[in-house]
Motif scaffolding. Structure first.
Motif, short mmCIF file in Angstrom:
data_model
loop_
_atom_site.label_atom_id
_atom_site.label_comp_id
_atom_site.label_asym_id
_atom_site.label_seq_id
_atom_site.Cartn_x
_atom_site.Cartn_y
_atom_site.Cartn_z
N ALA A 18 -22.31 -15.34 26.16
CA ALA A 18 -21.83 -14.06 25.63
C ALA A 18 -22.22 -13.90 24.16
O ALA A 18 -22.45 -12.79 23.69
CB ALA A 18 -20.31 -13.96 25.79
N LYS A 19 -22.32 -15.01 23.45
CA LYS A 19 -22.74 -14.96 22.05
C LYS A 19 -24.26 -14.78 21.95
O LYS A 19 -24.74 -14.04 21.10
CB LYS A 19 -22.34 -16.24 21.32
CG LYS A 19 -20.86 -16.40 21.15
CD LYS A 19 -20.55 -17.72 20.50
CE LYS A 19 -19.06 -17.94 20.30
NZ LYS A 19 -18.80 -19.26 19.68
N ASP A 20 -24.99 -15.48 22.81
CA ASP A 20 -26.45 -15.46 22.74
C ASP A 20 -27.05 -14.16 23.27
O ASP A 20 -28.03 -13.66 22.73
CB ASP A 20 -27.04 -16.63 23.53
CG ASP A 20 -26.72 -17.98 22.90
OD1 ASP A 20 -26.34 -18.02 21.71
OD2 ASP A 20 -26.84 -19.00 23.60
N ASP A 21 -26.51 -13.64 24.34
CA ASP A 21 -27.04 -12.43 24.96
C ASP A 21 -25.89 -11.55 25.45
O ASP A 21 -25.64 -11.44 26.66
CB ASP A 21 -27.98 -12.78 26.11
CG ASP A 21 -28.86 -11.62 26.53
OD1 ASP A 21 -28.59 -10.47 26.09
OD2 ASP A 21 -29.80 -11.84 27.29
N PRO A 22 -25.16 -10.93 24.53
CA PRO A 22 -23.97 -10.17 24.91
C PRO A 22 -24.27 -8.97 25.80
O PRO A 22 -23.47 -8.62 26.66
CB PRO A 22 -23.37 -9.74 23.58
CG PRO A 22 -24.47 -9.83 22.60
CD PRO A 22 -25.39 -10.91 23.08
N HIS A 23 -25.43 -8.36 25.63
CA HIS A 23 -25.77 -7.20 26.46
C HIS A 23 -25.92 -7.61 27.93
O HIS A 23 -25.48 -6.89 28.82
CB HIS A 23 -27.04 -6.52 25.96
CG HIS A 23 -26.88 -5.90 24.61
ND1 HIS A 23 -26.17 -4.74 24.40
CD2 HIS A 23 -27.32 -6.29 23.39
CE1 HIS A 23 -26.19 -4.43 23.12
NE2 HIS A 23 -26.88 -5.36 22.48
N LEU A 24 -26.52 -8.76 28.17
CA LEU A 24 -26.66 -9.27 29.53
C LEU A 24 -25.29 -9.53 30.15
O LEU A 24 -25.03 -9.15 31.30
CB LEU A 24 -27.49 -10.55 29.55
CG LEU A 24 -27.57 -11.26 30.89
CD1 LEU A 24 -28.34 -10.43 31.90
CD2 LEU A 24 -28.18 -12.64 30.73
N VAL A 25 -24.41 -10.15 29.39
CA VAL A 25 -23.07 -10.45 29.89
C VAL A 25 -22.33 -9.17 30.24
O VAL A 25 -21.72 -9.07 31.30
CB VAL A 25 -22.29 -11.31 28.86
CG1 VAL A 25 -20.83 -11.44 29.25
CG2 VAL A 25 -22.94 -12.68 28.73
N LYS A 26 -22.39 -8.18 29.37
CA LYS A 26 -21.71 -6.91 29.65
C LYS A 26 -22.29 -6.23 30.88
O LYS A 26 -21.55 -5.66 31.68
CB LYS A 26 -21.79 -5.99 28.43
CG LYS A 26 -20.93 -6.50 27.28
CD LYS A 26 -20.75 -5.49 26.20
CE LYS A 26 -19.99 -4.29 26.58
NZ LYS A 26 -18.59 -4.44 26.88
N GLU A 27 -23.60 -6.31 31.04
CA GLU A 27 -24.25 -5.70 32.20
C GLU A 27 -23.81 -6.39 33.50
O GLU A 27 -23.50 -5.73 34.49
CB GLU A 27 -25.77 -5.80 32.05
CG GLU A 27 -26.53 -5.16 33.18
CD GLU A 27 -28.03 -5.27 32.99
OE1 GLU A 27 -28.72 -5.38 34.01
OE2 GLU A 27 -28.49 -5.24 31.84
#
Length: 73
Positions: A18-27
């Motif tokens: 979530a810290k490294d790629d927050p957009h991916l996690v939200k998606e």
């Protein structure tokens, strides 16, 4: 490996993602909610972490834009 240690490692890995790629996690969270695989209130904490890191990234990009590095050489 005990189950509690395994769960802590998984949680730490997901939080780091979530810290490294927050957009991916939200998606991914949005897709899981839309498909009904998780309830609307599941993974709220992870969603908040992702939001926080998106905000941090935006602030950092504004700071970099405000003070561009001068070219060396």
């Amino acid at each position: 490996m005990p189950i509690s240690l395994y769960r802590r490692r998984i949680a730490a890995t997901v939080i780091q993602l979530a810290k490294d790629d927050p957009h991916l996690v939200k998606e991914v969270i949005a897709r899981l909610r839309e498909s009904g695989q998780i309830a609307v209130d599941d993974l709220v904490y992870l969603d908040q972490i992702a939001d926080r890191w998106i905000g941090i990234a935006e602030e950092n990009s504004k700071a970099v834009s405000a003070y561009p590095r001068q070219a060396c050489g």
